[in-house]
Structure formats: structure tokens, C-alpha cells
Scaffold this motif. Structure first.
Motif, PDB file in Angstrom:
ATOM      1  N   TYR A 531       0.656  -0.540   0.102  1.00  0.00           N
ATOM      2  CA  TYR A 531       0.285  -0.102   0.151  1.00  0.00           C
ATOM      3  C   TYR A 531       0.830   1.660   0.380  1.00  0.00           C
ATOM      4  N   SER A 534       2.293   2.125  -3.108  1.00  0.00           N
ATOM      5  CA  SER A 534       0.884   2.453  -4.716  1.00  0.00           C
ATOM      6  C   SER A 534       0.643   3.520  -4.281  1.00  0.00           C
ATOM      7  N   GLY A 536      -2.301   4.010  -2.845  1.00  0.00           N
ATOM      8  CA  GLY A 536      -3.336   3.688  -2.935  1.00  0.00           C
ATOM      9  C   GLY A 536      -3.740   2.744  -3.539  1.00  0.00           C
ATOM     10  N   LYS A 537      -4.493   2.340  -5.036  1.00  0.00           N
ATOM     11  CA  LYS A 537      -4.917   1.147  -5.087  1.00  0.00           C
ATOM     12  C   LYS A 537      -3.917  -0.093  -5.642  1.00  0.00           C
ATOM     13  N   ILE A 538      -3.607  -1.204  -5.299  1.00  0.00           N
ATOM     14  CA  ILE A 538      -2.733  -2.203  -4.877  1.00  0.00           C
ATOM     15  C   ILE A 538      -2.842  -2.950  -6.171  1.00  0.00           C
ATOM     16  N   THR A 539      -1.822  -2.804  -7.248  1.00  0.00           N
ATOM     17  CA  THR A 539      -1.285  -3.937  -8.299  1.00  0.00           C
ATOM     18  C   THR A 539      -0.786  -4.884  -7.963  1.00  0.00           C
ATOM     19  N   ARG A 543       2.366  -5.907  -4.816  1.00  0.00           N
ATOM     20  CA  ARG A 543       2.725  -6.685  -3.894  1.00  0.00           C
ATOM     21  C   ARG A 543       3.704  -7.596  -3.561  1.00  0.00           C
TER      22      ARG A 543
END
Length: 555
Positions: A531, A534, A536-539, A543
């Protein structure tokens, strides 16, 4: 080290209980979640000034408790001095903030904020993102040098302080005598006149009292004479005959009434004393003289003494002492100039000794500074700063102005962060990212030198990214090998190297905001690092990278 932190009703920290462990603990979470309040709580437990505004809305008080393991002999000695019990090397600091009355306790014993300020440095050191201002101020540098190796420097500093105190005393003594001489030279004619006037007055101790007694006698002569004549008449009458007859009557009464025997014996024993007393009084009454001229003389003398007292604003005893003082200043036996020269010589010798002790302190500081230079440059290199660093001392000059409270030294820290730019004062050349790394370099060596058990970093990694972030993370991890480290961070590289990860978040329930803490397991820690990567939104790729960062340090 810090073992546990309990906070109640401090802003959005309604009720938290955080266990801490050795090694490296990282606190992460969104801005405003309460991370800084955790640091504020620790600051309060370490003696920071409190504000009632921190108390949670609707509550009357906030309470904080910190449980620490202690191993410092100096701290233990202070606790014994204050009669603060401690078992199993454990110290519990409790602090209550109230709108009416606040309190601080150490192992249940009430202490002052001053006492807490003495205890705190043995427990932990908190670094905030604004703490860098300390190493930008040259006024702090000597304390930093001395603190780096206090056991080595302290004896020299104490010897200097003692010599400086001695010099100031000798100097003050000399200046007092010099002032007296200047005053004497400027007022010699006045002093001469005063001395002659007082000498001519022939002042004597107790004279005023004797004059007052004589004046009382002479001014009341008629009354006194009448009374003495009346008393003399009684004495030359049948007073003693009546006294004798009374005694004889008591003797006769005692034959019939034994109770009078004791009174007869007592009166009989006093007869000869009374006879002697009567003869003394007769003698005094025969020699009662009155000389009107004596009254005039005494009144004139009394008036003269009163005039002197008014003129000099001193009592007769003080005037006699002042005459002696003037005699010492003006008399042939005065050794004023010799004494003044002795005072000056003593002050000069004390100055040279103080300066010499200052030189010895300077020399040991130079030795410590060389070690600091090497350690700072090594630490900067670890943080990817190929910098040169130097501690620069002012040239020594043997004059009074160099004798300061903390020695004869003025120092500055010089640094070159870009090859070819030359050495410049640290306070003038540091940029944001460099500042964080330089601060961390200083912290790392001073923490180890002073064996501080716990250090708290509040976003010391601000303004850092890329390879520098990795270097900072490794340096913090290195520090945690010998010192407990608690850090607030937004850098994934730093969070990944933590031994323990705590996530702080806030939630709203019933129109109230609450801060919540969660200790993360390995998978949750990886997710949190992802997190941070990123933002924000995790790819999935982020990860995987997070997993790589975390697991690398597990090996």
C-alpha cells in the motif's frame, strides 16, 4: 527500553494499550490517523509540557502510562535518591492531564516535572522532523561534542568550571579593592576632613547611654533630692530600732506560738544585711552633688553627638567603625597599594589557571571531535552521501573574553556534500533530503555513544526516495540492533525492514472519532508495504515487490 504504552482519552486515542518489543517497530497509517498522537504521548511521558486541549472532548482528564526496563546505574542512583522503589529493573511513568489538577508518578511516587526531565534522557530520545534545527545551530555543538564522550570530557569540564569560578571570585575581589582605591583617590580630601572631624569628636562606645543617665539625674535633681532627703530622714530616725523591736516581739511570740519562729529566724537573718544597706544609702545621700555647669556640658555633648549622627546617617557605634575604616585608608600604617597588588596577582594567577584548564578541555574535545568526524563520515557514506565533514575550532587566544561558561572553545561543523564545492558551514549548505540523512547520521553515532535504550523517529525519512530510501532503511535497521527503535514512516523501504509493524487507522462511530491500532502479521505487513508503494490501489506487481522487500530482510 519501552515495554508498554497505555493511553486514555488523549484526543482520538480513547483507550489504547500497545506492547512494544526490542528491535525495530514501525508505525504506519494515513495522515491524521493518530500516529503523531502516539509520539505526543511518549513526549508527555518524557517531560513535554502538557495542554488541556489534548484531553478528549467531553472528558475531564487524560491519562498516560509507560512501562520501561531500565539498566542505567546513574538512573537507578537517582531513583534511590528520590526514594522511588523499583523492582526487576522496571520503571512505570504515569501522567494525568486534568482540567483542574495534573500529576506525575514514577512507580507510584509523585514527582515533579523537573524530576521527570532528569529521568527522561535515560529512557528514550524522540526525534521529530523539526529536530534538525539543533544541528544547524552552532551554539549546540559543544554540548554535542561533550555528550558524545561524557565520561572522558566531564572531569576536564569540571576542572575548568572550578578554575573559572575561582578566577571570577578573585577578579571580583580585586575589582572591589580597585573601586575602593579609585573612590579613595577621588575623595581623599573629603575622607581626610571626615576622619579629622570624627577623631576630634573623641567618640566612645556607650557614651550616649552614660550621658542619658546623667541627664536624667540632673534634669530631675529637685525631685531626686527631695526623695533622698525623705529617705535619709527615715534612715536616721528609729527605722532600725523599730526593725529590731519587731524582731524581738516575734521572738517572744514564738515562745507561745511556734508558727512565728520561722518568721523571726528569717527577719533575724536579714537584720545585718538591712543594717549594711542602710549605711550604704546614708553614704550615697551624703554625697549627692549638683553642678549646674555639668548639666550644660552634658546637654551640649548630647547635642553634638546627635548632630554627627544626623550628618552621617549612622549610629555612634557605626561612626566609630567608620573612623577606624578611614584610619585604615588614610593612616600611615595603610598597606592599601600592597594589598591591591596582591589581589591583582591572585586574579592573574587564577586567570592563567582557568585558561590552562580550558586548554586541557579543548585538547580532549579535539580528540573526541576527530572520532566524531570519522564516525559521521562513515555513517554518511552508509547513507549514500560521499561527504566530507569537519569540526572546526576557533583559534585559541589567551585573553579574558575566551573564558566562557562551557570552556574557551567556539566550534562550527563544516561539510562538503558535493565534491569540489568546498567545505562550508553545515547550517548554510544542507538541502531537504540531505538534512534527513545527515540528521540520521548524527543520531546513529550519538545514540550508540550515549547508550540510549530507545529512540523514536518521527518521519526522519521525509524528502527521501529511491536508493537513498533503501540506505536510510538499512541505517535505521542497523541502529535497532543495539537500540530499540520506534519509527513513523511513509517509506515502504523502511516499513519493510521493521521487526514489528503496527497499523494505525481511525474510524467514526456514533459521531465520535476513534484511533485504532493493529499489530500486523507477516501477510498483513506485506500488504501494508504494498500500500505504501502504491499510494492507493495495489497492483499484483506492487504486492510482489512488497513481498520481496519484506522477505529479503527475513532471511
Amino acid at each position: 527500553m519501552l515495554k508498554r504504552l497505555i493511553v486514555n482519552n488523549l484526543a482520538i486515542l480513547e483507550n489504547i494499550d500497545i506492547p512494544f518489543q526490542n528491535g525495530f517497530t514501525v508505525l504506519t497509517g494515513e495522515t491524521g490517523a493518530g500516529k503523531s498522537l502516539i509520539i505526543d504521548s511518549l513526549s508527555l511521558l518524557l517531560g513535554a509540557r502538557a495542554s488541556n486541549e489534548l484531553i478528549r472532548q467531553g472528558e475531564e482528564k487524560a491519562s498516560l502510562k509507560g512501562v520501561f526496563d531500565i539498566t542505567n546505574p546513574r538512573l537507578e542512583a537517582f531513583l534511590r535518591e528520590k526514594d522511588i522503589p523499583f523492582e526487576d529493573r522496571q520503571l512505570i511513568i504515569e501522567r494525568v492531564l486534568s482540567k483542574t489538577k495534573s500529576s506525575i508518578k514514577a512507580n507510584g511516587v509523585a514527582i515533579s516535572l523537573t524530576d521527570l526531565g532528569i529521568i527522561a534522557p535515560f529512557l528514550a530520545n524522540i526525534h521529530s522532523q523539526f529536530d534538525f534545527t539543533k544541528i544547524l545551530n552552532p551554539e549546540n555543538y559543544l554540548e554535542m561534542i561533550d555528550g558524545y564522550s561524557s565520561s572522558l570530557v566531564l572531569p576536564y569540564r569540571q576542572a575548568y568550571t572550578e578554575a573559572l569560578t575561582r578566577y571570577r571570585q578573585q577578579k571580583a575581589d580585586y575589582e572591589t579593592w580597585l573601586e575602593k582605591k579609585e573612590k579613595l583617590d577621588a575623595s581623599r580630601d573629603l575622607y581626610e576632613f571626615q576622619y579629622q572631624e570624627l577623631r576630634a569628636a573623641h567618640l566612645q562606645e556607650g557614651e550616649e547611654e552614660a550621658i542619658a543617665e546623667q541627664l536624667s539625674l540632673l534634669r530631675n535633681r529637685d525631685k531626686i533630692f527631695a526623695l533622698t532627703q525623705e529617705a535619709d530622714g527615715i534612715l536616721h530616725g528609729d527605722f532600725l530600732d523599730q526593725y529590731y523591736q519587731l524582731n524581738e516581739d516575734l521572738a517572744k511570740l514564738a515562745r507561745y506560738q511556734p508558727q512565728y519562729q520561722e518568721l523571726h529566724d528569717e527577719l533575724d537573718s536579714k537584720y545585718y544585711e538591712v543594717t549594711d544597706l542602710c549605711e550604704t544609702l546614708k553614704e550615697k545621700f551624703r554625697h549627692f552633688d549638683y553642678d549646674p555647669g555639668q548639666l550644660d556640658e552634658l546637654e551640649e555633648r548630647d547635642s553634638d553627638l546627635a548632630a554627627l549622627k544626623r550628618k552621617y546617617h549612622r549610629s555612634i557605634a557605626e561612626l566609630i567603625a567608620y573612623q577606624k575604616e578611614l584610619d585604615g585608608l588614610l593612616g600611615e600604617k595603610s598597606s592599601f597599594d600592597d594589598t591591591l597588588q596582591e589581589k591583582k596577582q591572585a586574579a592573574d594567577e587564577a586567570f592563567h589557571l582557568a585558561y590552562q584548564k580550558g586548554v586541557e578541555l579543548h585538547q580532549v574535545r579535539e580528540r573526541v571531535a576527530k572520532t566524531i568526524e570519522k564516525e559521521v563520515m562513515r555513517s554518511l557514506k552508509d547513507l549514500l552521501l560521499e561527504a566530507r565533514f569537519s569540526v572546526v575550532f576557533n583559534p585559541l587566544t589567551e585573553n579574558e573574553s575566551v573564558l566562557r561558561e562551557n570552556g574557551i572553545d567556539v566550534v562550527d561543523f563544516f561539510i562538503e556534500t558535493n565534491v569540489g564545492e568546498g567545505m562550508k558551514s553545515l547550517s548554510k549548505v544542507v538541502s531537504g533530503g540531505e538534512a534527513s540523512r545527515i540528521m540520521l547520521a548524527f543520531k546513529s553515532i550519538f545514540l550508540q555513544a550515549n547508550r540510549i535504550p530507545t529512540v523514536v523517529f518521527d518521519e526522519i525519512d521525509t524528502g527521501i526516495s529511491g536508493r537513498s530510501a533503501e540506505a536510510v532503511a538499512k541505517k535505521i535497521k542497523e541502529i535497532s540492533l543495539s537500540t530499540q527503535v520506534i519509527a513513523i514512516t511513509h517509506l515502504p523501504q523502511v516499513a519493510a525492514l521493521a521487526d514489528h509493524a503496527i497499523l494505525i487507522h481511525k474510524e467514526v462511530r456514533g459521531n465520535r472519532t476513534y484511533s485504532r491500532l493493529k499489530e500486523l502479521n507477516l501477510d498483513e505487513k506485506i500488504e501494508q508495504v504494498a500500500y505504501l508503494i502504491s499510494g492507493g490501489k495495489i497492483t499484483e506487481k506492487q504486492r510482489e515487490y512488497a513481498k520481496e522487500l519484506v522477505l529479503d530482510q527475513q532471511l
